[in-house]
Design a protein around this motif. Sequence first.
Motif, PDB file in Angstrom:
ATOM      1  N   HIS A 211      -2.747  -3.355   2.786  1.00  0.00           N
ATOM      2  CA  HIS A 211      -3.888  -2.879   3.574  1.00  0.00           C
ATOM      3  C   HIS A 211      -3.401  -2.372   4.925  1.00  0.00           C
ATOM      4  O   HIS A 211      -2.272  -2.656   5.324  1.00  0.00           O
ATOM      5  CB  HIS A 211      -4.897  -4.016   3.817  1.00  0.00           C
ATOM      6  N   ASP A 213      -5.073  -2.395   9.005  1.00  0.00           N
ATOM      7  CA  ASP A 213      -6.152  -3.127   9.678  1.00  0.00           C
ATOM      8  C   ASP A 213      -7.192  -2.161  10.255  1.00  0.00           C
ATOM      9  O   ASP A 213      -6.827  -1.110  10.769  1.00  0.00           O
ATOM     10  CB  ASP A 213      -5.570  -3.967  10.823  1.00  0.00           C
ATOM     11  N   HIS A 266       0.518  -2.764   5.278  1.00  0.00           N
ATOM     12  CA  HIS A 266       1.362  -3.960   5.143  1.00  0.00           C
ATOM     13  C   HIS A 266       0.760  -4.926   4.122  1.00  0.00           C
ATOM     14  O   HIS A 266      -0.372  -4.739   3.667  1.00  0.00           O
ATOM     15  CB  HIS A 266       1.554  -4.632   6.507  1.00  0.00           C
TER      16      HIS A 266
HETATM   17 FE   LIG Z   1      -3.241  -6.893   8.454  1.00  0.00          FE
END
Ligand SMILES: [Fe+2]
Length: 338
Positions: A211, A213, A266
């Motif tokens: 994903h 952020d 990540h």
């Molecule tokens: Fe994250």
Amino acid sequence: MSQTKFVSNWKGIGSVPETYVCPPEKRVGVSVKKKIPVIDLATEDRDLLSKKVLDVSQEFGFFQVINHGVSKALVEETMRVSREFHAMSSEDKEMECSKDPNKSCLIYSSTPNYEKEELHLWKDSLRLICYPNLNKNVQFWPQNPPKFREVMEAYLVVMKKFSLEILEVLSEGLGLEKEYFSGGMSNNPEFLVHHYPPCPNPSLTLGLNKHADPTVITILFQDVNGLQFLKDGEWIDVDPLPDAFLVNLGYVFEVISNGKMKAAEHRVVTNTTTSRQSLAYGVYPENNMTIEPSKCFINEANPPHYRTLEFKDFVNKLRSKHPDREMAMKFISFNQPY
Ligand SMILES: [Fe+2]
Ligand SMILES: O=C(O)CCC(=O)C(=O)O
């Protein structure tokens, strides 16, 4: 008695339950060791510092920070109370997190969507919301382990200051005004304390899915390795430097820079021997803030590549299905069919 849902409370688990087994295409494959960029915040030449931060942000989307001025004792205390918290019984954790009528404190396993998701992640997380007022919210947070409230409050006050320092350096490098992020753009931080217990078969599970952020930036402290970033099609291991923080750019930053910077993708892998803990401080705008490319990056040759959205719509969409980058772009970018 049925098995508790918190993986941290499982005893003597010999194999991975089926609801935690990733489909083959999502399983952890090969990862590589590469040099992760390191920013020394004590560098006195400010121009050099912002240039370096800009360069590594553009190339990697993440970097480690040393000489940041955050007290080592405070980080250790925060890690200690967090570890003690996750070691408590399931009942105690839930009871300690149920005191705030406004729900600024939440304990969950895997994701907050545990009941509905098809595949569970090998982690438990505690989420602490600082908005609208940290010292009001903190009164409703766990009283156990002892000192939890005061340690968390102290850590979050320091993280706010530290995140603004990093954002100032980034703004200077990009040519935005120094204070660009200091008001509503950073006033809604959220803190996640993740605990990843040892896993009997790390090749079948994930601690956290791939994903990026939905933050402006995220500032992470981790005790042992397990975090990996995707760069140029390769998964790179981030082996933590002692006392260093890891900063990664989120989608809000990508939009403001009109794609000059990219949110870093990540994930977290598990291991068989050591439990892992991370402290993730996510810098979020207030819900009514408008998220759009800054005028600084728009001209005839560079039209806006991203939509203008209110942050609450932006984040709800990006959180609802934990989209991969391609899906996220369908929502936030003009360059993809909606
Ligand atoms: Fe994250
Ligand atoms: O546990 C980690 O190292 C990563 C946490 C993370 O990626 C997140 O909270 O978004």
